[in-house]
Design a protein around this motif. Structure first.
Motif, short mmCIF file in Angstrom:
data_model
loop_
_atom_site.label_atom_id
_atom_site.label_comp_id
_atom_site.label_asym_id
_atom_site.label_seq_id
_atom_site.Cartn_x
_atom_site.Cartn_y
_atom_site.Cartn_z
N THR A 8 11.26 -1.16 4.58
CA THR A 8 11.14 -1.59 3.19
C THR A 8 9.74 -1.30 2.65
OG1 THR A 8 11.34 -3.49 1.70
CG2 THR A 8 10.46 -3.93 3.89
N ASP A 9 9.65 -1.24 1.33
CA ASP A 9 8.32 -1.14 0.74
C ASP A 9 7.60 -2.47 0.84
OD1 ASP A 9 10.02 -2.35 -1.02
OD2 ASP A 9 9.32 -1.28 -2.79
N ARG A 10 8.37 -3.59 0.73
CA ARG A 10 7.78 -4.92 0.85
C ARG A 10 8.85 -5.93 1.23
NH1 ARG A 10 4.65 -8.44 -3.84
NH2 ARG A 10 3.24 -9.55 -2.44
N GLU A 23 6.93 -1.90 7.01
CA GLU A 23 6.69 -2.22 5.61
C GLU A 23 5.82 -1.15 4.97
OE1 GLU A 23 5.91 -6.42 3.22
OE2 GLU A 23 5.22 -6.17 5.28
N GLY A 24 6.04 -0.91 3.69
CA GLY A 24 5.25 0.08 2.97
C GLY A 24 5.68 1.51 3.23
N VAL A 25 6.95 1.68 3.63
CA VAL A 25 7.47 3.02 3.92
C VAL A 25 8.74 3.25 3.11
CG1 VAL A 25 6.49 3.10 6.23
CG2 VAL A 25 8.78 2.19 5.91
N THR A 26 9.09 4.49 2.91
CA THR A 26 10.32 4.84 2.20
C THR A 26 11.15 5.79 3.03
OG1 THR A 26 9.19 6.66 1.06
CG2 THR A 26 9.28 4.54 -0.08
N SER A 37 13.53 9.07 3.42
CA SER A 37 13.74 10.36 2.76
C SER A 37 15.09 10.97 3.09
CB SER A 37 12.63 11.34 3.16
OG SER A 37 12.61 11.54 4.56
N ASP A 43 7.09 9.91 5.72
CA ASP A 43 5.97 10.47 6.47
C ASP A 43 6.40 11.38 7.61
OD1 ASP A 43 6.98 8.72 8.34
OD2 ASP A 43 5.20 7.43 8.42
N ALA A 76 19.08 -1.76 -0.51
CA ALA A 76 18.06 -1.59 -1.55
C ALA A 76 18.71 -1.24 -2.89
CB ALA A 76 17.07 -0.50 -1.15
#
Length: 392
Positions: free
Chosen positions: A172-174, A200-203, A205, A216, A229
């Motif tokens: 999750t992003d947060r 956390e803080g990842v998306t 793709s 990343d 989401a």
């Protein structure tokens, strides 16, 4: 109240629709039909339990709909507002004098993420949870699960799966963006206690049948990818030529009346009063259902309908069957610093789930019995929105 014989059609048999259908029976001269594609009521707040197999998340409509409400098991395909008719998937047409639009919300993996629509499992509807449950039963308990989305649905799903012994990664992003700092820490602590790995803080793709690829370039093994989401709404209002917001929610005034037609009233997740919708939640849906019914009752009686008024109290989150977090909130739904955690919160959450269902049953037995907290917090929000509109 003035008496008249009129047809009330409610589209949607969730929390808002059932509450509204039961409440309009305060006027015993009204004929009420509720249209729903499923033959049973879905406890949507238990779908994560259905997915792991510790609850069936359904209730018979016989127990939540009052006498005199006609259940029409069918899908609504179009609203013909000028003719005051609802066209159904079966070909049947329902005439109405007033329509309550309570179609709820939907979920699903975004097509913009490669492979997500094909390989990820959403968890927003009964059919989604049933499909996910079958998939989980088909893979070994040691198979890795990736839950995408750190909102309340993602948190509850990840906790439930991990408590059952499944290896879970939450991406999750947060975590808990709607929670306060202390409440978020409580949730994170419980997730880790269950063994959930939090990224956390990842998306994401891309999603494949056995992997999740991050932006990343990192790859996570995933036998089952659960996508929580984001939410949407059914396109019925837009397809019917009614004015909707960017998400597809029906635009209404503060009495929940459609900006296009005063014979159409909206409730629940698919309503956008004054273009400033409430948070999609069961907590908002039931008061909205009651207020939509009151608007219809006022219009039938030739009276003025009251403006929307309701208060939030908090967010109850289950973290498996043994832990929970209750994020206390201001009346406008912003989080307070205070929260309740641990086993006490798990007990509170379970009682909330049970009393939510009982609230529908009480309204079925005695229309008008459902009560909700009221507040004028929207007045400031509406005033600010008016000030933001440039003068012509």
């Amino acid at each position: 109240m003035a008496t008249t014989t009129a047809n009330i059609v409610v589209i949607g048999g969730g929390y808002a629709g059932v509450l509204a259908a039961n409440r309009v029976r305060k006027n015993q001269d009204l004929r009420v039909s509720l249209v729903n594609a499923r033959p049973h009521f879905v406890e949507r707040i238990r779908l994560h339990q259905l997915a792991i197999g510790n609850d069936d998340a359904i209730e018979s409509y016989d127990t939540v709909l009052g006498d005199g409400v006609r259940l029409v098991v069918d899908g609504a395909t179009r609203i013909d507002a000028p003719a005051r008719q609802v066209q159904l998937a079966s070909g049947e047409v329902l005439d109405y004098d007033w329509l309550i639009y309570a179609v709820g919300s939907t979920g699903g993996a975004p097509r913009a993420v490669e492979g997500a629509a094909e390989f990820a499992f959403p968890l927003a509807e009964f059919e989604d949870a049933t499909r996910l449950r079958a998939r989980l039963q088909d893979v070994p308990e040691s198979a890795p699960i990736v839950v995408v989305g750190g909102g309340l649905t993602g948190i509850e799903a990840a906790s439930e799966f991990a408590e059952a012994g499944r290896p879970v990664t939450l991406v999750t992003d947060r975590v808990g963006p709607s929670l306060g700092t202390s409440g978020r820490k409580s949730v994170t602590k419980a997730l880790r206690r269950h063994g959930v790995r939090i990224l956390e803080g990842v998306t994401v793709s891309a999603v494949t049948a056995d992997e999740v690829e991050l932006a990343d370039g990192a790859r996570l093994p995933s036998a089952v990818t659960v996508w929580t989401a984001g939410f949407g709404v059914p396109s019925l209002a837009a397809d019917s030529g009614l004015t909707v917001d960017a998400l597809g929610r029906l635009r209404t005034d503060e009495t929940l009346t459609s900006v296009d037609d005063d014979r159409i009233v909206a409730a629940g997740d698919a309503a956008a009063p004054s273009g400033l919708p409430l948070r999609m939640s069961c907590q908002a849906a039931m008061p909205l259902g009651a207020q939509a019914a009151e608007t219809v009752l006022a219009r039938v009686a030739g009276a003025d309908a009251a403006a929307l008024s309701q208060a939030f109290t908090g967010q109850c989150i289950s973290l498996g069957r043994t832990f929970g977090t209750v994020q206390l909130a201001h009346t406008d739904d912003t989080p307070r610093r205070a929260y309740i955690g641990g086993r006490t919160a798990a007990f509170v959450k379970e009682q909330v789930c049970r009393f939510t269902l009982r609230g529908l049953q009480w309204e079925a037995n005695k229309p008008g019995s459902y009560k909700w907290l009221r507040s004028d917090w929207r007045d400031d929000l509406l005033a600010a929105a008016d000030e933001a509109v440039p003068a012509r």
